[in-house]
Design an enzyme around this catalytic site. Sequence first.
Site, mmCIF file in Angstrom:
data_model
loop_
_atom_site.group_PDB
_atom_site.id
_atom_site.type_symbol
_atom_site.label_atom_id
_atom_site.label_comp_id
_atom_site.label_asym_id
_atom_site.label_seq_id
_atom_site.Cartn_x
_atom_site.Cartn_y
_atom_site.Cartn_z
ATOM 1 N N GLU A 142 -5.108 -10.249 12.243
ATOM 2 C CA GLU A 142 -4.850 -9.810 10.873
ATOM 3 C C GLU A 142 -3.778 -10.703 10.268
ATOM 4 O OE1 GLU A 142 -3.511 -5.896 8.220
ATOM 5 O OE2 GLU A 142 -3.637 -5.734 10.400
ATOM 6 N N ASP A 167 2.682 -12.136 10.091
ATOM 7 C CA ASP A 167 3.352 -12.108 8.793
ATOM 8 C C ASP A 167 4.683 -12.830 8.929
ATOM 9 O OD1 ASP A 167 4.309 -11.277 6.130
ATOM 10 O OD2 ASP A 167 2.755 -9.747 6.241
ATOM 11 N N ASP A 194 3.485 -19.134 10.715
ATOM 12 C CA ASP A 194 2.388 -19.694 9.938
ATOM 13 C C ASP A 194 1.064 -19.473 10.670
ATOM 14 O OD1 ASP A 194 0.634 -21.268 8.522
ATOM 15 O OD2 ASP A 194 1.824 -23.100 8.644
ATOM 16 N N ASP A 217 -2.164 -13.085 -1.427
ATOM 17 C CA ASP A 217 -1.624 -13.448 -2.742
ATOM 18 C C ASP A 217 -2.731 -14.109 -3.567
ATOM 19 O OD1 ASP A 217 -0.200 -14.531 -4.928
ATOM 20 O OD2 ASP A 217 1.612 -14.710 -3.703
ATOM 21 N N ASP A 253 -7.982 -7.061 -4.840
ATOM 22 C CA ASP A 253 -8.135 -6.314 -6.085
ATOM 23 C C ASP A 253 -8.089 -7.253 -7.286
ATOM 24 O OD1 ASP A 253 -5.394 -6.903 -5.757
ATOM 25 O OD2 ASP A 253 -4.845 -5.329 -7.163
ATOM 26 N N THR A 290 -4.332 0.460 1.395
ATOM 27 C CA THR A 290 -3.039 -0.179 1.597
ATOM 28 C C THR A 290 -2.151 0.040 0.384
ATOM 29 O OG1 THR A 290 -3.622 -2.315 0.620
ATOM 30 C CG2 THR A 290 -4.229 -1.971 2.925
ATOM 31 N N ARG A 291 -0.882 -0.287 0.548
ATOM 32 C CA ARG A 291 0.072 -0.156 -0.543
ATOM 33 C C ARG A 291 -0.318 -1.065 -1.711
ATOM 34 N NH1 ARG A 291 6.398 -0.550 0.772
ATOM 35 N NH2 ARG A 291 5.685 1.112 2.165
ATOM 36 N N PHE A 292 -0.693 -2.297 -1.406
ATOM 37 C CA PHE A 292 -1.108 -3.218 -2.459
ATOM 38 C C PHE A 292 -2.361 -2.714 -3.161
ATOM 39 C CE2 PHE A 292 1.464 -6.319 -0.014
ATOM 40 C CZ PHE A 292 2.265 -6.769 -1.056
ATOM 41 N N GLU A 293 -3.253 -2.119 -2.390
ATOM 42 C CA GLU A 293 -4.467 -1.582 -2.993
ATOM 43 C C GLU A 293 -4.125 -0.472 -3.977
ATOM 44 O OE1 GLU A 293 -8.850 0.105 -1.587
ATOM 45 O OE2 GLU A 293 -7.238 -0.172 -0.127
#
Length: 328
Positions: A142, A167, A194, A217, A253, A290-293
């Site tokens: 992931e 991450d 990376d 991003d 999104d 997810t939070r971003f979603e």
Amino acid sequence: MSESPHTPEATGIREASRAAEPAEAARAFEAAGARAAAEPDRAAESGRAPESGRAAGGPRAARPQAAPRFPGGPSPDPAGSHHERRIRSFQPRRSRVTTSQGDALRRLWPVWGLDIDGLRTLDLGELFGDGQKRSDKPVVLEIGFGMGEATARMAAADPDTGILAVDVHTPGQGNLLGLAERNGLTNVRVANGDAIILLREMLPPASLDGLRVYFPDPWPKPRHHKRRLIQPDFLTLAAPSLKPGAILHCATDWEPYAEQMLEVLTAHPDFENTQPDGGYAPRPDFRPHTRFEGQGLRKGHVVHDLLFRRVARPGATDARPGATAPEA
């Protein structure tokens, strides 16, 4: 003691900052330097010690190196990536590490964490083993897990699959390690650095059973589109590490990015769409929100999932190409 704002050196800097033309600024700085150079002689005549424990205008004393924030924890730059002149597809975020996150990093990083240094090939069976016995779990990579809540939920729902979560966000790394400990999740490993170096240098061929890239991003400005992660070079780099039949699962999104993802994945010879109509896939049950979603949905964005299968091409090799992909 800090330098007085009325020293000749400081006065010269103010004069330079007020100079309207570059030539005037240069002359002002030269004059300030000349006055600063003369300061030790004037100090000696007056019997006054130079300010700040140094001769005015001289080099500042080197500051001692700060101790690592988390001894034994993630390295600030594990592979020396600043030497690689590649376009970054991520922007490291500097935010405060909480007490609990810092504690998790100090205690659990030596057990469940690893730095992506590009110096060795990982043995995933050993990595997900218990120290005495190798693991035969399938492993999914992931890339980008944020604060790790969705990763922890997927790990809890599927304990027979190992998740190698990558991450560069230190608070998120500590948060995911803490979630894993509190929920008894032994199938999560946290990698710092990376992901391009991980794929290119550290993963054996056909070692992954899946690859997940959730809400990367979108780099919405046209001049930044080259920074997007899902591009042909990245897919070519990632394909050798995926077993035939492994699923590459992307979600975003940002509709223009979703369209680019669909176009790039459809055109790549190493992947095929799992959807008969060649379009987007329904959100699978195993991917939690997810939070971003949630942020995107509140803004009225439409979330698109893409599920593509790694295919084996007759006569194709698993040799990795050069490092032309963006940094991830």
